[in-house]
Design an enzyme around this catalytic site. Structure first.
Site, PDB file in Angstrom:
ATOM      1  N   SER A  10       0.812  -1.218   0.000  1.00 10.47           N
ATOM      2  CA  SER A  10       0.000   0.000   0.000  1.00 10.47           C
ATOM      3  C   SER A  10       0.842   1.263   0.000  1.00 10.47           C
ATOM      4  CB  SER A  10      -0.928   0.002   1.225  1.00 10.47           C
ATOM      5  OG  SER A  10      -0.177  -0.147   2.421  1.00 10.47           O
ATOM      6  N   LYS A  35       0.670  -6.114   5.147  1.00 13.24           N
ATOM      7  CA  LYS A  35       0.887  -7.045   6.266  1.00 13.24           C
ATOM      8  C   LYS A  35       0.792  -6.393   7.640  1.00 13.24           C
ATOM      9  CE  LYS A  35       5.995  -7.104   5.993  1.00 13.24           C
ATOM     10  NZ  LYS A  35       7.148  -7.996   5.796  1.00 13.24           N
ATOM     11  N   TYR A  45       8.594   6.499   4.841  1.00 10.92           N
ATOM     12  CA  TYR A  45       9.867   6.885   5.453  1.00 10.92           C
ATOM     13  C   TYR A  45      10.784   7.653   4.506  1.00 10.92           C
ATOM     14  CZ  TYR A  45       8.445   3.978   9.342  1.00 10.92           C
ATOM     15  OH  TYR A  45       7.753   3.465  10.402  1.00 10.92           O
ATOM     16  N   ALA A  46      10.317   7.920   3.289  1.00 11.86           N
ATOM     17  CA  ALA A  46      11.125   8.706   2.343  1.00 11.86           C
ATOM     18  C   ALA A  46      11.106  10.167   2.778  1.00 11.86           C
ATOM     19  CB  ALA A  46      10.564   8.559   0.931  1.00 11.86           C
ATOM     20  N   GLN A  47      12.294  10.710   3.026  1.00 15.17           N
ATOM     21  CA  GLN A  47      12.356  12.082   3.539  1.00 15.17           C
ATOM     22  C   GLN A  47      12.556  13.117   2.442  1.00 15.17           C
ATOM     23  OE1 GLN A  47      15.367  12.599   6.505  1.00 15.17           O
ATOM     24  NE2 GLN A  47      14.328  11.387   8.059  1.00 15.17           N
ATOM     25  N   GLU A 115      20.028  17.453  -4.456  1.00 13.87           N
ATOM     26  CA  GLU A 115      20.683  16.391  -3.704  1.00 13.87           C
ATOM     27  C   GLU A 115      21.866  15.860  -4.499  1.00 13.87           C
ATOM     28  OE1 GLU A 115      17.739  13.513  -2.603  1.00 13.87           O
ATOM     29  OE2 GLU A 115      16.562  14.941  -1.445  1.00 13.87           O
ATOM     30  N   ASP A 222       9.894  -9.520   0.801  1.00 13.44           N
ATOM     31  CA  ASP A 222       8.891 -10.570   0.591  1.00 13.44           C
ATOM     32  C   ASP A 222       8.585 -10.801  -0.890  1.00 13.44           C
ATOM     33  OD1 ASP A 222       8.709 -10.644   3.385  1.00 13.44           O
ATOM     34  OD2 ASP A 222       7.095  -9.182   3.406  1.00 13.44           O
ATOM     35  N   HIS A 243      22.633   4.359   2.509  1.00  9.44           N
ATOM     36  CA  HIS A 243      22.511   5.813   2.624  1.00  9.44           C
ATOM     37  C   HIS A 243      23.683   6.297   3.472  1.00  9.44           C
ATOM     38  CE1 HIS A 243      21.008   9.835   3.264  1.00  9.44           C
ATOM     39  NE2 HIS A 243      20.053   9.602   2.386  1.00  9.44           N
ATOM     40  N   ARG A 290      25.603   8.741  -4.016  1.00 10.05           N
ATOM     41  CA  ARG A 290      25.592   8.064  -2.718  1.00 10.05           C
ATOM     42  C   ARG A 290      26.636   6.960  -2.596  1.00 10.05           C
ATOM     43  NH1 ARG A 290      19.055   7.629  -1.527  1.00 10.05           N
ATOM     44  NH2 ARG A 290      18.757   9.850  -1.164  1.00 10.05           N
ATOM     45  N   HIS A 351      19.797   1.014   2.727  1.00  7.41           N
ATOM     46  CA  HIS A 351      18.717   1.964   2.448  1.00  7.41           C
ATOM     47  C   HIS A 351      17.823   1.563   1.291  1.00  7.41           C
ATOM     48  CE1 HIS A 351      16.735   5.840   2.376  1.00  7.41           C
ATOM     49  NE2 HIS A 351      17.110   6.073   1.129  1.00  7.41           N
ATOM     50  N   ARG A 386      21.333   4.092  -7.434  1.00 10.58           N
ATOM     51  CA  ARG A 386      20.166   4.958  -7.624  1.00 10.58           C
ATOM     52  C   ARG A 386      20.511   6.416  -7.388  1.00 10.58           C
ATOM     53  NH1 ARG A 386      16.151   7.141  -4.174  1.00 10.58           N
ATOM     54  NH2 ARG A 386      16.967   6.030  -2.350  1.00 10.58           N
TER      55      ARG A 386
END
Length: 537
Positions: A10, A35, A45-47, A115, A222, A243, A290, A351, A386
């Site tokens: 989701s 789950k 959690y992506a800032q 960035e 998973d 990261h 990175r 990360h 990435r």
């Protein structure tokens, strides 16, 4: 349970797809399963933000494409890069229409951040919680869409293929087909089957394979593990992005992320002696990609014998920092660090997985009627590393492309193919299994796995470490499979099993790649070879 459209996960990838399908076919039902809670995703959690060419007076598709290709170190699929970069801005406009609130300046224009690896300011963001804001907007829209049913606390155990109908399925089987999934309903503790004419995997990453990660506890690989067991194609799993700047807090998991945007706004990395060391490693200094920054930090920590370096923000404007990074400021303050007075201790943490389930330009996997997008997929965009803030963009673009492919199939055929008799799929067989007697058999094995992966398959690798890692993973695999055959299924056991599979794929990919490229840095193979891609069938 039966449905035409099944979505596993989701986050931004799964919900992008689900919302488009739901609006195009209001008479059809879409099931989204997760789950835990629906908002507990990697997206949340992506800032930093989402990259896109927004200011065409200063930026261009060509620049964004070039930045992505450079970061990917020669392994990106140029076609995938062009697709994501050129289609991305339209997808960003769509999530704005869903209600995502990106930061604007006093004139009402979007604030664009920069960035590492980016040649221009092109990152749209919502303070330092961009992913959480996008997840909020998408979930609110999904829950208000009548034909989308979101089912929480359902753990997917396996994909249903011909294997479960009694047929022999191997890596060479040409027409492996997905008919749905077996799920463990955590409310009833029963395994149920969901039969679907088409399934999309949007299961996120696998950071929990490592001891220190910025990923939430649900990130156990998973989707990748399920496709691997189903004999689908997985590729490039050796490219695990660390990261560079996770907040150093011993024993805390997951690690709190200090977004790369802090360095984009002027933050400087320093070693224990206060030296700004990045200029010794790359001419781009703190804004290098990175992989380079993470290896530089790793080198400094080993050279100085420390477990962290520092991110210096003391020279930055306080009002601007508080406006852009309020959560980082509050988090640091909660552990006694005033970022305007003290430097922030940081260290690299697992990360992002750049490889995964191999997909084509339309998010189709090697298994029929099965799509994948988001971090669990390998589209070819990221190559060996990435580029910052390209992940949310990729998830939206390929969620949209999966939707377009479904529409095309329906228009051509008038229906989606399925099983002639859904009753042919057997119920889950628990015969001969018992409740686990000791959970320590599972929890300790997961700790061992994370220790092995962190010590032997981290930022810097060599052949001896990889061989040792494989031997230990083989033993963990044997022990865990014995437990799986004799014990009733639990989320903890399934996650352990999936993590061992993911660990194996990472190590095997690293052993195959006899070169150092991007995120895979092997001191026994420091030159780049002619290998352009490795696929584990």
């Amino acid at each position: 349970m039966q449905t035409d459209f099944l979505v596993i996960g989701s986050g931004i990838a799964g919900l992008t797809y689900a919302l488009k399908i739901a609006r195009r076919y209001p008479d059809k039902k879409i099931i989204v399963i997760t789950k835990t809670q629906a908002d507990e995703t990697n997206t949340k959690y992506a800032q930093g933000g989402v990259a896109g060419v927004w200011d065409e007076d200063k930026d261009s598709f060509e620049k964004h494409i070039e930045d992505t290709l450079i970061a990917g170190d020669g392994l990106c699929n140029p076609r995938a890069v062009e697709i994501v970069v050129k289609e991305g801005p339209e997808r960003i406009r769509e999530i704005i229409e869903y209600g995502t609130r990106f930061d604007k300046d006093a004139a009402g224009d979007y604030e664009l951040g920069r960035e590492g690896g980016h040649s221009e300011h092109r990152i749209l963001h919502h303070k330092d919680v961009t992913g959480k804001e996008i997840e909020r907007a998408l979930l609110e829209t999904a829950t208000n869409t009548a034909n989308i049913e979101v089912i929480n606390h359902c753990f997917v155990v396996d994909l249903i293929t011909q294997h479960h109908l009694g047929y022999l399925v191997t890596k060479s089987t040409p027409d492996i087909t997905c008919y749905g999934v077996y799920v463990l309903n955590l409310r009833t503790n029963k395994i149920e089957k969901i039969v679907s004419r088409t399934t999309l995997l949007a299961t996120g990453g696998c950071g929990q394979a490592y001891r220190t990660t910025t990923n939430p506890r649900i990130a156990t690989g998973d989707g990748v593990a399920m496709v691997y067991r189903a004999k689908g194609r997985i590729e490039n799993m050796e490219f695990i992005q660390f990261h560079p700047t996770a907040l150093y807090e011993p024993g805390v998991s997951p690690s709190f992320l200090i977004t790369e945007a802090v360095r984009g706004d002027g933050g400087i990395l320093r070693n224990k002696d206060g030296e700004a060391f990045m200029e010794r490693y790359d001419e781009r200094r703190d804004l290098a990609p990175r992989d380079i920054v993470a290896r530089a930090i790793d080198s400094e920590m080993k050279r100085t014998g420390t477990e962290y370096v520092f991110l210096d923000c003391r020279h930055m404007d306080k009002d601007k920092f508080l406006h852009h990074f309020p959560n980082i400021y509050e988090k640091c303050l909660s552990i006694g660090i005033d970022v305007m007075q003290q430097m922030i201790p940081v260290a690299p943490a697992a990360h992002y997985s750049c490889g995964g389930i191999k997909t084509d330009d339309w998010a189709r996997t090697s298994i029929q009627h099965l799509y994948a997008c988001g971090e669990c997929a390998s589209t070819g965009l990221h190559g060996a590393n990435r580029l910052a803030s390209n992940s949310l963009l990729e998830a939206m673009v390929y969620g949209h492309r999966a939707y377009l492919d479904i529409v095309k199939r329906l228009e051509e055929t008038g229906d989606l193919p399925g099983l002639e008799s859904e009753a042919a799929i057997p119920d889950w067989n628990t015969k001969g299994t018992t409740d686990p007697k000791e959970m320590i058999l599972i929890t300790q094995s997961q700790k061992e796995l994370q220790q092995v992966m962190s010590d032997y398959v981290g930022i810097v690798r060599n052949d001896v470490r990889l061989e040792r890692a494989m031997k230990r993973l083989d033993l963990l695999h044997v022990e865990t499979e014995q437990l799986y055959q004799t014990t009733k299924v639990s989320p903890q056991l399934c996650e352990l099993r999936n993590l061992i599979s993911v660990g194996y794929l990472i190590v095997k990919g690293a052993q195959f790649r006899k070169e150092s490229r991007g995120l895979h840095y092997n001191t026994d193979h420091l030159t780049k070879s002619a290998i352009l891609q490795n696929t584990i069938l």
